[in-house]
Motif scaffolding. Structure first.
Motif, short mmCIF file in Angstrom:
data_model
loop_
_atom_site.label_atom_id
_atom_site.label_comp_id
_atom_site.label_asym_id
_atom_site.label_seq_id
_atom_site.Cartn_x
_atom_site.Cartn_y
_atom_site.Cartn_z
N PHE A 18 1.00 -1.20 -0.07
CA PHE A 18 -0.02 -0.01 -0.05
C PHE A 18 0.99 1.16 -0.05
O PHE A 18 2.00 1.27 0.85
CB PHE A 18 -0.85 0.01 1.20
CG PHE A 18 -1.84 -1.05 1.32
CD1 PHE A 18 -2.93 -0.97 0.45
CD2 PHE A 18 -1.68 -2.25 2.30
CE1 PHE A 18 -3.88 -2.01 0.64
CE2 PHE A 18 -2.60 -3.10 2.33
CZ PHE A 18 -3.73 -3.05 1.48
N VAL A 32 3.55 0.25 2.36
CA VAL A 32 3.39 -0.51 3.49
C VAL A 32 3.36 -2.19 2.89
O VAL A 32 2.45 -2.29 1.96
CB VAL A 32 1.94 -0.50 4.38
CG1 VAL A 32 1.92 -1.42 5.29
CG2 VAL A 32 1.83 0.90 4.83
N ALA A 34 2.24 -4.92 3.17
CA ALA A 34 1.46 -5.68 4.03
C ALA A 34 1.44 -7.24 3.66
O ALA A 34 1.48 -8.06 4.45
CB ALA A 34 -0.15 -5.40 3.70
N GLU A 53 -0.32 -13.24 14.08
CA GLU A 53 -0.84 -12.07 14.97
C GLU A 53 -1.58 -10.95 14.26
O GLU A 53 -1.34 -10.76 12.93
CB GLU A 53 0.39 -11.42 15.21
CG GLU A 53 1.11 -12.19 16.70
CD GLU A 53 2.34 -11.48 17.03
OE1 GLU A 53 2.62 -10.92 18.32
OE2 GLU A 53 3.30 -11.53 16.11
N SER A 54 -2.27 -10.30 14.96
CA SER A 54 -3.10 -9.16 14.28
C SER A 54 -2.06 -8.17 13.67
O SER A 54 -0.82 -7.94 14.03
CB SER A 54 -3.78 -8.52 15.41
OG SER A 54 -4.13 -7.08 15.02
N GLY A 55 -2.39 -7.91 12.29
CA GLY A 55 -1.45 -6.83 11.74
C GLY A 55 -0.43 -7.41 10.67
O GLY A 55 0.17 -6.84 10.17
N CYS A 56 -0.46 -8.96 10.58
CA CYS A 56 0.47 -9.59 10.03
C CYS A 56 0.23 -9.72 8.37
O CYS A 56 0.83 -9.90 7.83
CB CYS A 56 0.89 -10.97 10.37
SG CYS A 56 -0.46 -11.98 10.28
N GLY A 57 -1.01 -9.15 8.05
CA GLY A 57 -1.35 -9.15 6.78
C GLY A 57 -2.40 -10.33 6.30
O GLY A 57 -2.38 -10.44 5.13
N LYS A 58 -3.05 -11.14 7.27
CA LYS A 58 -3.95 -11.91 6.91
C LYS A 58 -4.93 -11.49 6.15
O LYS A 58 -5.47 -12.29 5.07
CB LYS A 58 -4.40 -12.70 8.17
CG LYS A 58 -3.40 -12.92 9.05
CD LYS A 58 -3.99 -13.81 10.41
CE LYS A 58 -4.69 -12.83 11.13
NZ LYS A 58 -4.17 -11.80 12.11
N SER A 59 -5.61 -10.42 6.67
CA SER A 59 -7.05 -9.95 5.90
C SER A 59 -6.64 -9.29 4.27
O SER A 59 -7.21 -9.81 3.50
CB SER A 59 -7.71 -8.87 6.87
OG SER A 59 -7.89 -9.18 7.96
N THR A 60 -5.35 -9.00 4.26
CA THR A 60 -4.88 -8.50 3.01
C THR A 60 -4.73 -9.69 2.10
O THR A 60 -5.05 -9.64 0.77
CB THR A 60 -3.50 -7.73 3.27
OG1 THR A 60 -3.88 -6.72 4.20
CG2 THR A 60 -3.25 -6.99 1.87
N TYR A 69 -8.33 -6.10 -3.86
CA TYR A 69 -7.50 -5.15 -4.11
C TYR A 69 -6.82 -5.19 -5.32
O TYR A 69 -6.92 -6.38 -6.15
CB TYR A 69 -6.26 -5.38 -3.02
CG TYR A 69 -6.64 -5.02 -1.65
CD1 TYR A 69 -7.35 -3.78 -1.30
CD2 TYR A 69 -6.22 -5.80 -0.52
CE1 TYR A 69 -7.44 -3.26 -0.12
CE2 TYR A 69 -6.55 -5.39 0.63
CZ TYR A 69 -7.20 -4.17 1.03
OH TYR A 69 -7.43 -3.72 2.18
N PRO A 285 5.68 -2.93 8.96
CA PRO A 285 5.55 -3.54 7.62
C PRO A 285 6.01 -2.51 6.53
O PRO A 285 6.25 -2.77 5.55
CB PRO A 285 4.15 -4.06 7.26
CG PRO A 285 3.13 -3.17 8.15
CD PRO A 285 4.09 -2.93 9.13
#
Ligand SMILES: Nc1ncnc2c1ncn2[C@@H]1O[C@H](COP(=O)(O)OP(=O)(O)O)[C@@H](O)[C@H]1O
Ligand code: SF4
Ligand SMILES: [Mg+2]
Lengths: 327, 342, 567
Positions: A18, A32, A34, A53-60, A69, A285
């Motif tokens: 991003f 970023v 991600a 962990e949260s923020g590691c890019g799973k949702s992305t 995206y 990231p």
């Protein structure tokens, strides 16, 4: 046993960066990272768990795989078509096959549309159906997820969290998809409801032969659901393997640390695992460390880890990991 | 919702009465003299007589009660008489709120000016919205693109450059530089006596509206487009937009049906809250182009210490503001199913 | 032979003039646009003292006589100007008899008679009407119609200048039939009449939009054939002087713009475009300093600025004179008014016969002279450069209304006074407060709670008697008369009052001029007022508009009937 399954989804070297804009002129000053070079397959009919962990890019990852995206790089092959580069009508035609269930059921439903229209909207778009047919289909779907048909005229905010997630599931199912990304579908729900929704997902998988990419930070839930599990750290996969193998013999230091923090389902064995506490914070990231991205926190890190990025390689049958020190 | 509206309306009445009293008090306390602007050749004794004839020698509360009676009782009765021919009480000799400068009923003055204010200021609001919505939508959708950057820049100019500057600039360009006989020449002075009866007079009306409407329209557009953009950005990142995309809807449908409609909710209320400003007129723009609407009426009233005029106009603005606040709330409730007033 | 030629020539001329007459039809020139940046609120001068209202109404309703551009009285509805010479003014100066023109009709076709004149007088003199021109009817005892075409006005005192009522646009004749129900308290309620008076003038109102625009059309019953040349007239109001000027001089949308008080160089730039012309004229308007003869010290309480307490230092003639000497008047004119101003050393510079020749020289600034004067008078500079004597410091509070030019003047004058050792504190007050008569405000120009104040004053018409009367002892504002009165400096001199009394009994114009000059000189040489700038009126007309004669003595639209379009 895995060989006789053919991959429905093949992800190769997926990257999602991003852009970061700064200054009055909003010039791009960085990105970023991600998701930064990820490869994995999802086999037909299986559930692939994606943890981290949260923020590691799973949702992305989930969103990229469904092409929500514009991906930065890599290929995403779904049922024989590379959708990474598709756009417009071509991509839309592919949409019915792949769907998503979101973490926050409230936010994922348009607040100004009734449940009926939320579920039937994709039908309008992709199928030629008469009004009555559509109403019937909406009814079926509501039955399938365990919602009373009479709720079709209500708005999402009038439902409880669990019911809303059922609505989200019904609308995901509307077009008979083959592949569904479940992005932490139960994380926002009360514990008492979580099991119901998980059971529903399992039932539906069986009933419709669905393939899931199940994203979660809840390792025990994933162990219960998933056929195989992929572990992610700071935009990269660190380990991927058969669920049982991975849980019993985690190879990557990060996976080991993650699992050590999970209360073991079998208390008898729990004592064997020593709790590994990770030091420091997850790096940004936008500015990941050189070499192995885990090197800043890894208890086993050596000098080489800070320079060379470990290769993503098969360390056992169907078992992959990225670490310099795994045989 | 109906109950809620009625209840709110009921509370509005004492609020407005209080407001009317406060306005009266402030105007009374302000050092003002309606004879202050008269030529110095008028001797002080005559000034004193004039002040008496305006009723200024009575105590403040008497004057307030008088105004209240004239405004809250006589004016509505007069309206009934004018609209429906119903005559209640003394229809001929009834005292109405009258301006000190023109000696004519304030309500008639307001009615006379309503058309040009609504045409020019109202149209500029409409134009502003029509410009602002697409700009806001595109700016948000293509955030940080050159379009967005230019939009942001123009909006910044729209906010910060005062209308008296843009107005005079346009006049210098289109009325002074452009020769009189050119197609592009535009009048710098608004003709309020123009009656639209045929195509030609309609075109004249359009021409004389262009500059004031544009000046104000750009100003309005600057504000609304920022709201629109922010609201769109809020919504664009929401999961339901992903849901819509995942459904395989066309991008246009995603944007216009899902995002835009939801984004419009706060924008619509902002627009509703801005409507009283239309009636307040755009004092400066009206002055520049001599539109002579309600804003100019207020300014003349203030300059001439025409207390009944200022009192009545300010109070009507207060009514509109209170009313449109209510309307905005009700609209919000109607547009957003999540909101329920009980 | 010669006679024959002559007759033929006369016939030819007559024929020519009839053909000329045939061309010169009323309304032949279409529309004319007039802009007043102050919009007209009402068309009844008796209910509004505003120039804009008076000028606008002057196109519709007319007085018996008015002033022309030179300040001479000319008959309008009267057949001639009554004078002592023609028997129109009585020997004892207590009555004036006006003969009306024959055959004049109102715009509705009815006859204009003496009864209308009598009605108008009663209308204004009604104590409940709030008539704003009441002072014009001062000392009027009765107004009677001797016959249909003769009106006799009787005064309670001898009036050497009996031309107050019905002379000039401030006191036009209104139609008795139309205003019959509008007298006394009913006056303000007659909106229809006040917005559309029936008149004898060249135009009639077709639409009146208060504080905005007036549409007028030629009066088909106007007594002069072929006039007005314009069929319709639009009188637009609003905006500011600069945009009004622009509309005539630059965009050409308007034909005449009134009162263009804007920076001189801007006006010159606009005029350079060549489609319009700036016209100016000088009346008696003088921007001046009023020098308080009484002490405004707040410590005096009720005695503040009253004659009981003489001013601690401004009562010294040397100080007053020094203050005047220190001023550079040509610079003030240049900065503030350009073409619209002249230097004056008199408070009564106009009409010309009243302009005193005895005070010349004030245009030269003389700081050294002022300093010398103060040194001589014993005012010595203290440590801070401010002069003092016997513990009294020359420290002045100098007030005026809020207005860019006035604030420039204040700053300059403060500077000059500093050079002669006078300390000045500046104050400016909103015009509505300063000129407003609010009893509760301490900031009115009448209370004069300051040492020096600055504003401009003038008078209507051409006769200065009432104006000079402002500085009589009896006109001093004080708490006893609710601060009413025009004698702001609180000047009181029996000799001055005697001159006034003499003027009140003198009818001969040259004698009157002598007396007025004597009074002016008294005020000037005592430095009771310090004149700064003789201010003119500036207007603009389109080059295609003919017949404009800028009149500072009456309505600027006084001869609108004679306006026409150049071919
Ligand atoms: N649209 C976006 N723009 C910029 N950064 C993003 C965007 N979406 C996610 N990120 C960043 O990417 C990283 C991964 O986010 P996400 O995929 O939501 O993580 P997870 O789902 O594992 O919690 C985070 O650092 C997040 O801030
Ligand atoms: S490569 Fe090095 S830093 Fe990375 S996980 Fe293996 S041991 Fe740890
Ligand atoms: Mg997430």
């Amino acid at each position: 046993m895995l060989d006789d399954k053919k991959p429905l989804v093949q992800v190769q070297d997926l990257k999602m960066h991003f852009p970061i804009y700064r200054g009055i002129l909003k010039r791009q000053v960085g990105a970023v990272k991600a998701v930064d070079g990820i490869s994995f397959d999802v086999f037909e009919g299986e559930t692939l768990g994606l943890v981290g962990e949260s923020g590691c890019g799973k949702s992305t990852v989930g969103r990229c795989v469904l092409r929500l995206y514009e991906v930065t790089g890599g290929s995403i092959d779904i049922d024989g078509t590379d959708i990474a580069t598709l756009s417009g009508a071509g991509l839309r035609a592919k949409r019915p096959e792949m769907q998503m269930i979101f973490q926050d059921p409230q936010a994922s439903l348009n607040p100004r549309m009734t449940v009926g229209s939320i579920i039937s909207e994709p039908l309008d778009e992709h199928m030629k159906m008469s009004k009555t047919e559509k109403r019937e289909r909406v009814g079926e779907l509501m039955d399938a997820v365990g919602l009373a048909r009479r709720f079709a005229d209500r708005y999402p905010h009038e439902f409880s969290g669990g019911q809303r997630q059922r609505i989200g599931i019904a609308r995901a199912l509307a077009l008979n998809p083959k592949f569904i990304v479940c992005d932490e579908p139960i994380a926002a729900l009360d514990v008492s409801i979580q099991a119901q929704v998980v059971n529903l997902l399992e039932d539906l998988q069986e009933k419709f032969g669905l393939t899931y990419l199940f994203i979660s930070h809840d390792l025990s839930m994933v162990r219960h659901l998933a056929t195989r599990v992929a572990v992610m750290y700071l935009g990269r996969l660190v380990e991927l393997g058969d669920s049982e193998t991975l849980y019993l013999t985690p190879k990557h230091p990060y996976t080991q640390a993650l699992l050590s923090a999970v209360p073991h389902p079998d208390p008898a064995q729990a004592g064997n695992v020593e709790r590994i506490i990770l030091e420091g914070d997850v790096p940004s990231p936008a500015n990941p460390p050189p070499g192995c991205t885990f090197s800043t926190r890894c208890p086993k890190a050596q000098a080489i880890c800070k320079q060379d990025s470990p290769e993503w390689r098969e360390i056992g049958e169907g078992h992959f990991a990225a670490c310099h020190f795994i045989e | 919702m109906l109950n809620y509206t009625l209840r709110r309306l009921m509370f509005t009445i004492p609020t407005l009465l209080l407001i009317s009293f406060i306005i009266f008090l402030i105007l009374d306390l302000a050092p003002n003299d309606p004879t202050g602007n008269l030529p110095l050749t008028i001797p002080p004794e005559v000034r004193e007589k004039i002040r008496q004839s305006l009723g200024l020698d009575a105590p403040m509360y008497i004057r307030y009660l008088l105004w209240s009676q004239q405004f809250f009782i006589n004016e509505p009765l007069n309206l009934l008489n004018q609209w429906f021919g119903w005559c209640i009480g003394d229809c001929e000799g009834r005292l109405r709120v009258s301006s000190w400068a023109t000696r004519s009923p304030v309500v008639d003055l307001i009615a006379e000016r309503m058309p040009q204010t609504l045409w020019v200021v109202g149209m500029s609001y409409v134009v502003g919205i029509l410009i602002a919505v697409p700009i806001g939508v595109i700016s948000a959708y293509k955030q940080y693109s050159w379009f967005d950057q230019i939009g942001t820049f123009i909006a910044m100019i729209g906010f910060s450059v005062p209308t008296f500057f843009t107005g005079v600039l346009l006049i210098v360009i289109f009325s002074v530089w452009v020769p009189n006989d050119s197609f592009f020449w535009l009048p710098s002075i608004y003709d309020t006596t123009l009656e639209v009866v045929d195509w030609d007079s309609f075109m004249l009306q359009v021409r004389q509206m262009i500059m004031p409407v544009m000046v104000l329209g750009l100003f309005n557009a600057a504000q609304i487009s920022r709201f629109m953009r922010a609201s769109m950005l809020d919504n664009l990142s929401q999961d339901y937009v992903r849901t819509a995309r995942a459904k395989g809807l066309k991008e246009k449908t995603v944007l216009l049906v899902h995002v835009l409609r939801n984004s419009m909710i706060p924008v619509v209320t902002v627009i509703a809250l801005g409507i009283p400003q239309i009636f307040g007129g755009a004092i400066i723009t009206e002055q520049i182009f001599k539109v002579n609407g309600l804003g100019q009426l207020l300014i003349i009233g203030i300059q001439g210490a025409d207390i009944p005029l200022v009192q009545t106009l300010t109070f009507l603005f207060a009514v509109l503001i209170v009313l449109f606040n209510l309307i905005a709330d009700v609209l919000y409730g109607l547009l957003d199913p999540r909101i329920r007033y009980e | 032979m010669k006679l024959k030629h002559l007759i033929a020539g006369m016939l030819g001329a007559a024929m020519l003039s009839t053909t000329a007459m045939a061309q010169e039809e009323r309304g032949r020139d279409g529309n004319v646009n007039v802009i007043y940046w102050q919009a007209a609120s009402i068309l009844n001068p008796y209910l509004s003292g505003g120039t804009k209202d008076i000028d606008a109404s002057s196109m519709v309703i007319e007085p018996l006589a008015r002033y022309d551009e030179n300040g001479n009285m000319v008959p309008v509805l009267a057949a001639e100007i009554p004078t002592a010479g023609n028997g129109g003014v009585s020997e004892d100066l207590t009555s004036i008899t006006w003969k009306l023109k024959e055959g004049v009709t109102w715009s509705d076709g009815t006859a204009f008679t003496a009864a209308d004149v009598v009605f108008t007088a009663e209308y204004c003199m009604n104590p409940d009407g709030g008539c704003q021109q009441l002072s014009k009817f001062g000392d009027v005892e009765s107004v009677e119609a001797v016959d249909d075409l003769t009106v006799k006005i009787t005064f309670s005192v001898p009036k050497p200048f009996p031309y107050g009522p019905f002379v000039g646009s401030t006191t036009p004749v209104i139609q008795a039939a139309q205003f019959a129900e509008c007298t006394g308290e009913a006056a303000p309620t007659c909106t229809e009449q006040n917005f559309g008076p029936i008149g004898t003038g060249p135009f009639v109102v077709t639409e009146f939009r208060a504080n905005d625009a007036i549409s007028l059309e030629a009066n088909s019953n106007f007594r002069e054939a072929g006039k007005p040349a314009f069929a319709t007239l639009t009188f637009k109001g609003g905006g500011d002087a600069a945009s009004a000027a622009r509309s005539v001089l630059e965009t050409g949308e308007f034909d005449y713009a009134w009162n263009l008080q804007i920076a001189p160089e801007i006006l010159a730039d606009m005029e350079a475009k060549g489609i319009g012309t700036v016209v100016s004229g000088f009346g008696p308007l003088v921007e001046r300093l009023m020098v308080n003869q009484t002490d405004p010290d707040p410590a005096l309480g009720d005695g503040r600025s009253t004659v009981a307490n003489p001013h601690p230092f401004l009562s010294d003639l040397n100080v007053r004179k020094a203050l005047s000497l220190a001023i550079d008047r040509p610079l003030l004119v240049e900065i503030g008014y350009g073409k619209a101003g002249n230097v004056t050393c008199n408070v009564l510079p106009s009409p010309a016969i009243y302009n005193s020749p005895n005070n010349a020289g004030c245009e030269v600034q003389d700081i050294a002279g002022a300093n010398a004067l103060l040194d001589e008078a014993g005012w010595v500079r203290g440590a801070d450069g401010v002069r003092e004597k016997d513990g009294v410091r020359l420290s002045i509070l100098y007030q005026t209304s809020t207005n860019a030019v006035r604030q420039d003047f204040q700053a300059l004058i403060k500077q000059w006074w500093a050079e002669i050792g006078v300390e000045t504190e500046l104050k400016n007050i909103d015009a509505a407060v300063f000129f407003g008569g609010d009893q509760s405000s301490p900031d009115t120009f009448q209370k004069f709670f300051a040492d020096i104040e600055m504003y401009a004053n003038t008078f209507d018409g051409t006769d200065p008697e009432a104006y000079m009367g402002n500085w009589a002892c009896s006109e001093i504002p004080s708490p006893d008369n609710a601060w009413l009165g025009g004698n702001m400096p609180r000047f009181c001199d029996p000799a001055y009052d005697a001159l006034l009394a003499e003027m009140a009994g003198t009818a001969d114009i040259n004698e009157r001029a002598r007396l007025a000059i004597a009074m002016n000189d008294m005020l000037m040489q005592n430095y009771i007022m310090i004149p700064l700038v003789h201010r003119g009126n500036v207007s603009a007309r389109a080059n295609t508009l003919e017949g404009v004669k800028l009149n500072v003595w009456d309505s600027q639209l006084w001869n609108v009937a004679d306006w026409s379009r150049a071919n």
